[in-house]
Design a protein around this motif. Structure first.
Motif, PDB file in Angstrom:
ATOM      1  N   GLU A   1      17.857  52.103 -25.994  1.00  0.00           N
ATOM      2  CA  GLU A   1      18.446  53.369 -26.435  1.00  0.00           C
ATOM      3  C   GLU A   1      19.730  53.622 -25.642  1.00  0.00           C
ATOM      4  OE1 GLU A   1      16.870  57.230 -25.044  1.00  0.00           O
ATOM      5  OE2 GLU A   1      16.126  57.372 -27.105  1.00  0.00           O
TER       6      GLU A   1
ATOM      7  N   CYS B   1      31.637  53.486 -31.077  1.00  0.00           N
ATOM      8  CA  CYS B   1      30.254  53.330 -31.564  1.00  0.00           C
ATOM      9  C   CYS B   1      30.242  53.363 -33.091  1.00  0.00           C
ATOM     10  CB  CYS B   1      29.352  54.436 -31.021  1.00  0.00           C
ATOM     11  SG  CYS B   1      28.945  54.211 -29.301  1.00  0.00           S
TER      12      CYS B   1
ATOM     13  N   ASN C   1      29.152  50.313 -35.294  1.00  0.00           N
ATOM     14  CA  ASN C   1      27.830  50.621 -35.854  1.00  0.00           C
ATOM     15  C   ASN C   1      26.735  50.649 -34.799  1.00  0.00           C
ATOM     16  OD1 ASN C   1      26.924  51.360 -38.300  1.00  0.00           O
ATOM     17  ND2 ASN C   1      27.599  49.421 -39.260  1.00  0.00           N
TER      18      ASN C   1
ATOM     19  N   PRO D   1      24.004  52.607 -32.710  1.00  0.00           N
ATOM     20  CA  PRO D   1      23.295  53.892 -32.683  1.00  0.00           C
ATOM     21  C   PRO D   1      23.250  54.456 -31.263  1.00  0.00           C
ATOM     22  CG  PRO D   1      21.764  52.060 -33.046  1.00  0.00           C
ATOM     23  CD  PRO D   1      23.128  51.463 -32.865  1.00  0.00           C
ATOM     24  N   TYR D   2      23.283  55.755 -31.151  1.00  0.00           N
ATOM     25  CA  TYR D   2      23.250  56.377 -29.822  1.00  0.00           C
ATOM     26  C   TYR D   2      22.696  57.782 -29.942  1.00  0.00           C
ATOM     27  CZ  TYR D   2      27.397  58.768 -31.583  1.00  0.00           C
ATOM     28  OH  TYR D   2      28.249  59.520 -32.344  1.00  0.00           O
ATOM     29  N   GLU D   3      22.319  58.292 -28.774  1.00  0.00           N
ATOM     30  CA  GLU D   3      21.945  59.713 -28.706  1.00  0.00           C
ATOM     31  C   GLU D   3      22.975  60.370 -27.796  1.00  0.00           C
ATOM     32  OE1 GLU D   3      18.434  62.564 -26.874  1.00  0.00           O
ATOM     33  OE2 GLU D   3      18.411  60.416 -26.499  1.00  0.00           O
TER      34      GLU D   3
END
Ligand SMILES: N[C@@H](CCC(=O)N[C@@H](CS)C(=O)NCC(=O)O)C(=O)O
Length: 221
Positions: free
Chosen positions: A8, A27, A31, A33-35
């Motif tokens: 993550e 990002c 492509n 994904p991240y929070e």
């Protein structure tokens, strides 16, 4: 503070920060994904003891990639490129955004460093003065000095764009991202601007990119 779970990517930083936007834009392009966790200015967080342990500068962005902590937006951008290479085995199919040969990558690094040492120091007071200060707090002489410094910096960039399509050559690279975010600020404050032909051509080309549309479309805050 939760650092991150396996696989993550966490990014601390408010969405209107230029340095955070560099990372978010990349990002988007890769492509990844991240929070994102809001931090900085009205959100606080970045001066807490917990945050200062992971970034002693108390600035954003900071990332945690499965517990690996990194700060400094340009270092983070390069890390994300290398991380993508490792994930895809022998390297990403499209290396153009950060060429892997020493000359190509060094030219990108040169312009990235230049945005942090010349272009953004020139632009920041102008942006801050027009966007974040109240009219009565503005020092018009400082703003004019900053405008002149920006004209000097943009003349240099315009000169570069007379011999190359993008900042570091014929392809869009990491070096174009900070400059696009700076140019967006330059074109959206109420000042007199000289006409830079090559800059205008580059800016309208960059304007077609998804990252630009996402991070350079809302009013400046
Ligand atoms: N050189 C650092 C600069 C980071 C920086 O100055 N971040 C600003 C936002 S653009 C910040 O954290 N300001 C304090 C705040 O938002 O509270 C980088 O490139 O990441």
């Amino acid at each position: 503070m939760r650092i991150s779970k396996l696989n993550e990517l966490r990014i601390w930083g408010r969405e209107n920060s230029i340095n955070v936007q560099k990372v978010l834009w990349l990002c988007e392009d890769l492509n990844i994904p991240y929070e994102r966790i809001d931090a900085g200015m009205e959100h606080g967080v970045n001066k807490t003891p917990e945050y200062l342990k992971i970034n002693p500068n108390g600035l954003v962005p900071t990332i945690s990639d499965n517990g690996f902590i990194l700060w400094e937006s340009h270092a983070v951008m390069r890390y994300l490129i290398r991380r993508n290479d490792n994930k895809s085995g022998s390297g990403s199919a499209d290396n153009s955004i950060y060429p892997r040969d020493s000359k190509g990558s060094s030219l990108v690094d040169q312009w990235l460093d230049w945005t942090n040492t010349v272009a953004w120091p020139a632009m920041r007071p102008l942006f801050w003065g027009w966007v974040r200060l109240k009219p009565e707090e503005r020092n018009l002489q400082d703003l004019e000095n900053s405008r002149q410094l920006m004209i000097k910096a943009l003349s240099m960039f315009d000169q570069q764009l007379s011999v190359s399509t993008y900042a570091a050559g014929e392809e869009f690279t990491l070096a174009d991202i900070p400059m696009a975010l700076i140019a967006y600020r330059w074109f959206n404050i109420p000042i007199d601007r000289p006409d830079f032909k090559n800059l205008n051509r580059w800016y309208s080309r960059i304007g077609e990119r998804a990252g630009f549309k996402r991070y350079c479309s809302s009013p400046l805050t």
